[in-house]
Design a protein around this motif. Structure first.
Motif, PDB file in Angstrom:
ATOM      1  N   ALA A 118       0.671  -1.148   0.092  1.00 13.24           N
ATOM      2  CA  ALA A 118      -0.008   0.002   0.015  1.00 13.24           C
ATOM      3  C   ALA A 118       0.444   0.892   0.332  1.00 13.24           C
ATOM      4  N   LEU A 119       1.483   0.893   0.532  1.00 12.73           N
ATOM      5  CA  LEU A 119       3.170   2.770   0.913  1.00 12.73           C
ATOM      6  C   LEU A 119       3.196   2.691  -0.332  1.00 12.73           C
ATOM      7  N   THR A 120       3.471   1.501  -1.303  1.00 10.90           N
ATOM      8  CA  THR A 120       4.994   1.575  -2.761  1.00 10.90           C
ATOM      9  C   THR A 120       3.702   2.418  -3.553  1.00 10.90           C
ATOM     10  N   THR A 121       1.754   1.746  -3.777  1.00 14.34           N
ATOM     11  CA  THR A 121       1.330   1.860  -4.101  1.00 14.34           C
ATOM     12  C   THR A 121       1.005   3.626  -4.075  1.00 14.34           C
ATOM     13  N   SER A 122       0.965   3.736  -2.991  1.00 11.45           N
ATOM     14  CA  SER A 122       0.274   5.518  -2.228  1.00 11.45           C
ATOM     15  C   SER A 122       1.172   6.425  -3.254  1.00 11.45           C
ATOM     16  N   PHE A 123       1.907   6.087  -3.768  1.00  6.92           N
ATOM     17  CA  PHE A 123       2.749   7.404  -4.562  1.00  6.92           C
ATOM     18  C   PHE A 123       3.466   7.265  -5.987  1.00  6.92           C
ATOM     19  N   LYS A 124       2.428   6.034  -6.477  1.00  8.32           N
ATOM     20  CA  LYS A 124       2.001   5.861  -7.722  1.00  8.32           C
ATOM     21  C   LYS A 124       1.676   6.671  -8.804  1.00  8.32           C
ATOM     22  N   THR A 125       1.504   6.363 -10.205  1.00  8.45           N
ATOM     23  CA  THR A 125       0.358   6.987 -10.818  1.00  8.45           C
ATOM     24  C   THR A 125      -0.022   5.628 -11.646  1.00  8.45           C
ATOM     25  N   ALA A 126      -0.863   5.877 -12.660  1.00  2.02           N
ATOM     26  CA  ALA A 126      -1.855   5.115 -12.866  1.00  2.02           C
ATOM     27  C   ALA A 126      -0.486   4.071 -13.929  1.00  2.02           C
ATOM     28  N   ASN A 127       0.190   5.046 -14.384  1.00  2.00           N
ATOM     29  CA  ASN A 127       1.751   3.461 -15.370  1.00  2.00           C
ATOM     30  C   ASN A 127       1.962   3.476 -14.418  1.00  2.00           C
ATOM     31  N   GLY A 128       2.394   3.774 -13.138  1.00  2.00           N
ATOM     32  CA  GLY A 128       3.835   2.572 -12.229  1.00  2.00           C
ATOM     33  C   GLY A 128       2.900   1.503 -11.971  1.00  2.00           C
ATOM     34  N   VAL A 129       1.053   2.152 -11.817  1.00  2.00           N
ATOM     35  CA  VAL A 129       0.702   0.800 -10.692  1.00  2.00           C
ATOM     36  C   VAL A 129       0.125  -0.114 -12.051  1.00  2.00           C
ATOM     37  N   THR A 130       0.038   0.003 -13.075  1.00  2.00           N
ATOM     38  CA  THR A 130      -0.169  -1.219 -13.790  1.00  2.00           C
ATOM     39  C   THR A 130       1.118  -1.818 -14.809  1.00  2.00           C
ATOM     40  N   GLY A 131       1.722  -1.002 -14.451  1.00  2.00           N
ATOM     41  CA  GLY A 131       3.436  -1.758 -15.995  1.00  2.00           C
ATOM     42  C   GLY A 131       3.985  -2.641 -14.761  1.00  2.00           C
ATOM     43  N   GLY A 132       3.472  -3.283 -14.102  1.00  2.00           N
ATOM     44  CA  GLY A 132       3.608  -4.836 -13.468  1.00  2.00           C
ATOM     45  C   GLY A 132       4.425  -3.906 -12.496  1.00  2.00           C
ATOM     46  N   PRO A 133       4.392  -5.414 -10.873  1.00  2.00           N
ATOM     47  CA  PRO A 133       5.152  -5.041 -10.245  1.00  2.00           C
ATOM     48  C   PRO A 133       6.846  -4.561  -9.756  1.00  2.00           C
ATOM     49  N   THR A 134       6.552  -3.122  -8.707  1.00  2.00           N
ATOM     50  CA  THR A 134       7.589  -2.701  -9.089  1.00  2.00           C
ATOM     51  C   THR A 134       7.728  -1.846  -7.296  1.00  2.00           C
ATOM     52  N   TYR A 135       8.984  -2.509  -6.945  1.00  2.00           N
ATOM     53  CA  TYR A 135       9.203  -2.045  -5.265  1.00  2.00           C
ATOM     54  C   TYR A 135       9.354  -0.316  -5.010  1.00  2.00           C
ATOM     55  N   ILE A 136      11.412  -0.211  -5.827  1.00  2.00           N
ATOM     56  CA  ILE A 136      12.210   0.676  -5.466  1.00  2.00           C
ATOM     57  C   ILE A 136      11.289   2.317  -5.868  1.00  2.00           C
ATOM     58  N   PRO A 137      11.439   3.472  -5.187  1.00  2.00           N
ATOM     59  CA  PRO A 137      10.800   4.647  -6.068  1.00  2.00           C
ATOM     60  C   PRO A 137      12.304   5.462  -6.202  1.00  2.00           C
ATOM     61  N   TRP A 138      11.608   5.562  -8.375  1.00  2.00           N
ATOM     62  CA  TRP A 138      12.716   6.771  -8.360  1.00  2.00           C
ATOM     63  C   TRP A 138      13.461   5.501  -9.125  1.00  2.00           C
ATOM     64  N   LEU A 139      13.851   4.376  -9.301  1.00  2.00           N
ATOM     65  CA  LEU A 139      15.156   3.169  -9.847  1.00  2.00           C
ATOM     66  C   LEU A 139      13.839   2.389 -10.581  1.00  2.00           C
ATOM     67  N   GLN A 140      12.408   1.814 -10.007  1.00  2.00           N
ATOM     68  CA  GLN A 140      11.802   1.509 -10.658  1.00  2.00           C
ATOM     69  C   GLN A 140      10.495   1.899 -10.829  1.00  2.00           C
ATOM     70  N   TYR A 141      10.069   2.467 -10.715  1.00  2.00           N
ATOM     71  CA  TYR A 141       8.587   4.228 -10.734  1.00  2.00           C
ATOM     72  C   TYR A 141       8.538   5.485 -10.285  1.00  2.00           C
ATOM     73  N   GLU A 142       8.334   5.897 -10.953  1.00  2.00           N
ATOM     74  CA  GLU A 142       8.148   7.514 -10.751  1.00  2.00           C
ATOM     75  C   GLU A 142       7.616   7.879 -10.033  1.00  2.00           C
ATOM     76  N   PRO A 143       8.177   8.345  -8.372  1.00  2.00           N
ATOM     77  CA  PRO A 143       7.333   8.888  -6.986  1.00  2.00           C
ATOM     78  C   PRO A 143       6.580  10.382  -7.566  1.00  2.00           C
ATOM     79  N   SER A 144       5.150   9.974  -6.949  1.00  2.00           N
ATOM     80  CA  SER A 144       4.293  11.134  -7.609  1.00  2.00           C
ATOM     81  C   SER A 144       3.255  11.158  -6.210  1.00  2.00           C
TER      82      SER A 144
END
Lengths: 281, 357
Positions: A28-54
């Motif tokens: 939930a913590l990682t998801t809360s900092f994601k956007t639509a792209n981050g959520v749909t792009g498969g499981p990612t955990y590490i901000p900035w490296l794997q997804y762009e926090p928002s």
């Protein structure tokens, strides 16, 4: 060798269980900092490296675009849960002590029947109560008001408090009361000066139950309020739309559970102090 | 500090038979009494009636001249110590001991001094600051005792087998201390026990109870020498009194055809049946050759109790025990037994009619 193996096994099990408990929170913590792209792009955990926090998700809780303003329902929830729990706890503790120590007769009903009457309030499914509660609050002009909700929640939480506390009092030997009176207390003095301080663990457990049930209730908060006295669980539901905003829901889940986690940490040390009730032998 | 009067007090729990049959009793101010009897004989019920924990189903209770029958527990100013420790778990040892005084609104300095005094007496001084729930069982019982003793103005101090959980060495010491404290404070003390040694050493007077009745009340010596019933004879004394079936014949009182008290001054009008003779093991001895009126006995067993030997013998079909000093060689198989005539107790239907024939 054996104790070592046992320790290894023990901690493996504990670790595994902790992972089960903590994983959803991290998710939930990682998801809360994601956007639509981050959520749909498969499981990612590490901000900035794997997804762009928002901060989109968090902003939507505080009046951001397409979101809600969570502050007012949040405060409403604290007021309603807090007052209803406190009142239920006071009334429930007194009622439970009475039922545990004195003999009552209401027509043919004795203590056990009175107790069942209390607890039976929680046996029927909540939906049965929805219409009576609605009509009662309407009659009193208390629909969509915090006071109305507090009254309803007291009705719902009181049985829990009585149930937990009566079990606790029944486990405190009567001789403690008698002793206090022999030492010079009145019956009320015995309750307040001796029994009550002895019952702290029970009161905390009952309080926790009340707060958890009250805080998490959606059904009555939904049926008995419209806009003014909206509570947190109802407000959160308003976040849902055709495209599920997982980031906003995750943020709201975290912020909703925060007070309960805080309380759990605060009272944990009282609960682990062991059962203080066994005052004899 | 008060005289306790019970007038026709009786109690039954619900519709059960009397746990305590209606009776009258006066317990004098400043004396110590022991209630002695087997479990379930009504000792605790009587105690609870006096303290107010139980309201009797009939009768009146007076403390001095004040009728307290319907006065609640807290208004009676009676201290009670239960069989098992009753402590306030959430309070410290100090607070436990101070609680009865706080309830009476004593000034703090006075509470402090008194608690220190009691703690010193019970060897609890080092543990005053500890939470009470951390103590061992016998320390907890010391707290219970301490709470009973801490008030020096109580009308009565009631103790319900208070030393049950205390280990034997400490028991002896503690009993002495309890006695000293209660004598100093001139408490009226009622001490419930099923241990006759405890009763005998502690109390000025003993009340022997059986099945909801006070069977006999008296000093330890009276109970020992003149037990009013065979029950008291059995219950008091260790080993208990020897009781034989007896008959009146040409030779006076006879046991199994052997006269034991010929020509004695017997009470007139003795019934011909239900007659029994009791003798304490202390007053039965091995006969000397010149003795008359002796009983033939077969030795069944010898128990060595250190300072004395208990010799068990069979006299006809009856069994009896003798308490012999260590300097007397125990008989091997056959022996002749002499019973001290002045110590014989004559019972009819288990009630004493004469002591010493």
């Amino acid at each position: 060798m054996m104790p070592k193996l046992y320790g290894l096994l023990k901690y493996s099990v504990i670790l595994l269980w902790s992972a089960f408990v903590v994983a959803p929170f991290l998710w939930a913590l990682t998801t809360s900092f994601k956007t639509a792209n981050g959520v749909t792009g498969g499981p990612t955990y590490i901000p900035w490296l794997q997804y762009e926090p928002s901060l989109t998700g968090w902003r939507s809780l505080f009046g951001g675009a397409g979101g809600i303003d969570i502050v007012k329902p949040y405060l409403n929830s604290i007021v309603v849960t807090g007052s209803a729990s406190a009142i239920s706890l006071v009334l429930g503790t007194l009622a439970a002590y009475g039922l545990s120590r004195f003999d009552y007769r209401v027509g043919p009903a004795k203590n056990a029947d009175v107790l069942f009457f209390f607890i039976s309030q929680r046996i029927m499914p909540p939906i049965v109560l929805a219409i009576p509660f609605f009509l009662m609050l309407q009659f009193l002009g208390l629909l969509d008001s915090l006071l109305g909700l507090i009254l309803v929640y007291i009705a719902l939480l009181l049985p829990i408090a009585v149930w937990v506390m009566i079990d606790f009092f029944n486990n405190i030997p009567r001789q403690i009361d008698e002793m206090a009176m022999l030492d010079g207390c009145t019956p009320f003095g015995a309750f307040f000066r001796v029994i009550l301080p002895n019952s702290l663990p029970g009161i905390i457990v009952a309080g926790l139950f009340c707060i958890i049930f009250g805080w998490n209730d959606f059904f009555f908060a939904f049926t008995l309020t419209f806009t003014d006295a909206q509570l947190l669980p109802v407000a959160v539901v308003a976040l849902n739309s055709s495209v599920t905003p997982w980031w906003s829901l995750s943020a709201s889940a975290l912020i909703s559970v925060a007070p309960l986690v805080l309380i759990a940490f605060l009272v944990e040390r009282f609960l682990s102090r062991g059962n203080l009730a066994g005052a004899i032998r | 500090m008060a005289r306790i009067t019970l007038e026709r007090v009786g109690h039954r729990y619900g519709h059960a038979p009397y746990a305590l049959e209606p009776f009258d009793m006066v317990l004098e101010d400043g004396r110590s009494y022991a209630l002695l009897g087997p479990s379930g004989c009504g000792k605790t019920t009587m105690l609870n009636i006096i303290s107010g924990v139980v309201r009797p189903s009939e009768g009146r209770i007076l403390l001095d001249d004040r009728d307290v029958t319907v006065v609640p527990i807290s208004g009676r100013n009676v201290a009670q110590v239960f069989q098992f420790p009753v402590i306030y778990q959430s309070k410290s040892v100090y607070e436990n001991l101070a609680f009865p005084l706080r309830c009476r609104r004593w000034p703090i300095a006075r509470i402090k001094a008194r608690v220190a005094e009691i703690a010193d007496l019970l060897d609890l001084s080092g543990r005053l600051g500890k939470p009470a729930w951390q103590l061992t069982v016998d320390e907890k019982q010391l707290i219970s005792l301490g709470r009973g003793l801490v008030r020096d103005d109580v009308a009565a101090l009631l103790m319900d087998e208070p030393l049950t959980v205390i280990d034997p060495q400490m028991k002896f010491q503690l009993r002495r201390k309890l006695k000293a404290v209660s004598q100093k404070a001139r408490h009226t003390v009622i001490y419930v026990t099923h241990d006759q040694n405890e009763a005998m050493t502690f109390a000025d007077e003993i009340l022997v109870m059986s099945a909801g009745k006070v069977v006999q009340r008296g000093t330890p010596q009276e109970l020992f020498e003149r037990p009013r019933t065979t029950y008291v004879g059995y219950f008091i004394g260790s080993p208990s009194m020897n009781v034989f079936d007896a008959e009146i014949g040409a030779g006076g009182v006879m046991i199994g055809g052997t006269p034991i008290a010929p020509g004695g001054a017997l009470p007139s009008g003795l019934p011909t049946s239900g007659l029994r003779v009791g003798i304490r093991p202390e007053y039965a001895s091995l006969a000397q050759p010149e003795d008359s009126d002796t009983l033939a006995a077969t030795v069944v067993g010898v128990q060595d109790h250190g300072s004395v030997r208990i010799v068990e013998v069979a006299i006809g079909t009856a069994r009896a025990r003798l308490k012999l000093g260590r300097d007397i060689a125990p008989p091997s198989a056959q022996a002749r037994i002499r019973l001290r005539r002045d110590k014989l107790c004559l019972f009819v239907d288990d009630h004493l009619i004469a002591a010493g024939i």
